[in-house]
Scaffold this active site. Structure first.
Site, PDB file in Angstrom:
ATOM      1  CG  HIS A   1     154.866  59.256  89.348  1.00  0.00           C
ATOM      2  ND1 HIS A   1     153.824  59.333  88.456  1.00  0.00           N
ATOM      3  CD2 HIS A   1     154.925  57.949  89.742  1.00  0.00           C
ATOM      4  CE1 HIS A   1     153.279  58.129  88.324  1.00  0.00           C
ATOM      5  NE2 HIS A   1     153.933  57.273  89.074  1.00  0.00           N
TER       6      HIS A   1
ATOM      7  CG  ASP B   1     155.355  55.315  86.826  1.00  0.00           C
ATOM      8  OD1 ASP B   1     154.386  55.661  86.117  1.00  0.00           O
ATOM      9  OD2 ASP B   1     155.255  55.047  88.042  1.00  0.00           O
TER      10      ASP B   1
ATOM     11  CE  LYS C   1     154.096  53.893  82.560  1.00  0.00           C
ATOM     12  NZ  LYS C   1     153.804  53.952  84.005  1.00  0.00           N
TER      13      LYS C   1
ATOM     14  CG  HIS D   1     156.419  54.704  92.352  1.00  0.00           C
ATOM     15  ND1 HIS D   1     155.248  54.894  93.040  1.00  0.00           N
ATOM     16  CD2 HIS D   1     156.067  54.711  91.038  1.00  0.00           C
ATOM     17  CE1 HIS D   1     154.236  54.991  92.201  1.00  0.00           C
ATOM     18  NE2 HIS D   1     154.705  54.889  90.972  1.00  0.00           N
TER      19      HIS D   1
ATOM     20  CG  ASP E   1     156.823  51.855  83.425  1.00  0.00           C
ATOM     21  OD1 ASP E   1     157.017  52.482  82.368  1.00  0.00           O
ATOM     22  OD2 ASP E   1     155.804  51.992  84.118  1.00  0.00           O
TER      23      ASP E   1
ATOM     24  CB  SER F   1     149.910  57.163  92.198  1.00  0.00           C
ATOM     25  OG  SER F   1     151.306  57.354  92.116  1.00  0.00           O
TER      26      SER F   1
ATOM     27  CB  CYS G   1     152.609  50.040  83.443  1.00  0.00           C
ATOM     28  SG  CYS G   1     152.807  51.238  82.165  1.00  0.00           S
TER      29      CYS G   1
ATOM     30  CD  GLU H   1     148.650  55.766  89.147  1.00  0.00           C
ATOM     31  OE1 GLU H   1     149.465  56.306  88.358  1.00  0.00           O
ATOM     32  OE2 GLU H   1     149.015  55.203  90.185  1.00  0.00           O
TER      33      GLU H   1
ATOM     34  CB  ALA I   1     153.766  45.870  87.351  1.00  0.00           C
TER      35      ALA I   1
ATOM     36  CG  HIS J   1     151.847  61.182  90.824  1.00  0.00           C
ATOM     37  ND1 HIS J   1     151.243  59.952  90.781  1.00  0.00           N
ATOM     38  CD2 HIS J   1     151.486  61.823  89.684  1.00  0.00           C
ATOM     39  CE1 HIS J   1     150.547  59.845  89.659  1.00  0.00           C
ATOM     40  NE2 HIS J   1     150.679  60.968  88.972  1.00  0.00           N
TER      41      HIS J   1
HETATM   42  C1  VGL Z   1     153.171  51.190  87.875  1.00  0.00           C
HETATM   43  C2  VGL Z   1     152.514  51.070  90.054  1.00  0.00           C
HETATM   44  C3  VGL Z   1     152.622  52.436  90.159  1.00  0.00           C
HETATM   45  C4  VGL Z   1     153.522  50.480  86.615  1.00  0.00           C
HETATM   46  C5  VGL Z   1     153.276  52.549  87.955  1.00  0.00           C
HETATM   47  O1  VGL Z   1     154.216  51.099  85.771  1.00  0.00           O
HETATM   48  O2  VGL Z   1     153.131  49.311  86.457  1.00  0.00           O
HETATM   49  N1  VGL Z   1     152.777  50.460  88.913  1.00  0.00           N
HETATM   50  N2  VGL Z   1     153.004  53.160  89.110  1.00  0.00           N
HETATM   51 ZN    ZN Z   2     153.671  55.166  89.260  1.00  0.00          ZN
END
Ligand code: VGL
Ligand code: ZN
Length: 192
Positions: A59, A57, A101, A76, A15, A65, A140, A108, A136, A63
């Site tokens: 989305h 990521d 993903k 995001h 990511d 989340s 993830c 989520e 992060a 989404h």
């Molecule tokens: C992530 C927050 C929201 C990640 C993805 O990829 O770590 N963190 N969506």
């Molecule tokens: Zn995300």
């Protein structure tokens, strides 16, 4: 022990997208500082002829989340936006295998293994050991590492090439500790 075996080792870059980096909607402080080191890992894996995977990521708008949908995050990595794109400094090679993903609007999905073809592609390539970097650490990277370990892959955390969101102070450190206690090992670029 840590020399690369292109027959069974793969790099997973998690990511490295604009929205997770300074200027993005869910920016990780200094997130872009790991990109040069990730580029060094990419070069080592590419030179060795080892497989390289890059997750993103990915989305749909609205989404689950996202805050407006009751989730924890600002919008995001929405498909078709600048934020979903890989950071321009990331030097991906031509044979990178991309994994999307979080594509299911109602679910989520932090892990690059969640409803994606990653496990199948790793098995197809006879990969045994996955070296993980990216963001992060506490979302993830953690979820992907846990799923890889659960699927019986060896996991190597690239400690100088991960960054945490740290919504709660210490989340990143706790994520690393959890992965290590689950069987992951740690590595930095000078030891590869
Ligand atoms: C992530 C927050 C929201 C990640 C993805 O990829 O770590 N963190 N969506
Ligand atoms: Zn995300």
């Amino acid at each position: 022990m840590n020399s690369l075996n292109p027959e069974q080792d793969a790099l997973l870059i998690v990511d490295i997208q604009n929205d997770f980096l300074p200027g993005g909607s869910l920016a990780i402080t200094d997130g872009d500082s790991i990109i040069p080191t990730i580029n060094s890992y990419i070069k080592k894996f590419a030179d060795a002829g080892a497989a390289i995977f890059a997750s993103r990521d990915y989305h749909p708008a609205e989404h689950i989340s996202f805050k407006d949908q009751g989730g924890p995050w600002p919008p995001h990595c929405v498909v078709g936006t600048w934020g979903v794109q890989f950071h321009p400094d990331l030097q991906l090679t031509d044979n990178t295998i991309y994994i999307e993903k979080g594509t299911n609007i109602g679910k989520e999905a932090y892990s690059a293994m969640d409803e994606t073809p990653l496990a199948g592609k790793l098995q197809q390539a006879a990969i045994k050991r996955v070296f993980i970097c990216g963001v992060a650490t506490d979302y993830c990277v953690l979820a992907s590492g846990k799923d890889l370990l659960a699927a019986a892959f060896e996991v190597v955390l690239l400690m100088d090439a991960i960054k945490a969101v740290d919504v709660n102070p210490g989340d990143g450190d706790r994520a690393v500790a959890e992965l290590i206690s689950s069987g992951a090992t740690q590595l930095t670029i000078n030891n590869l």
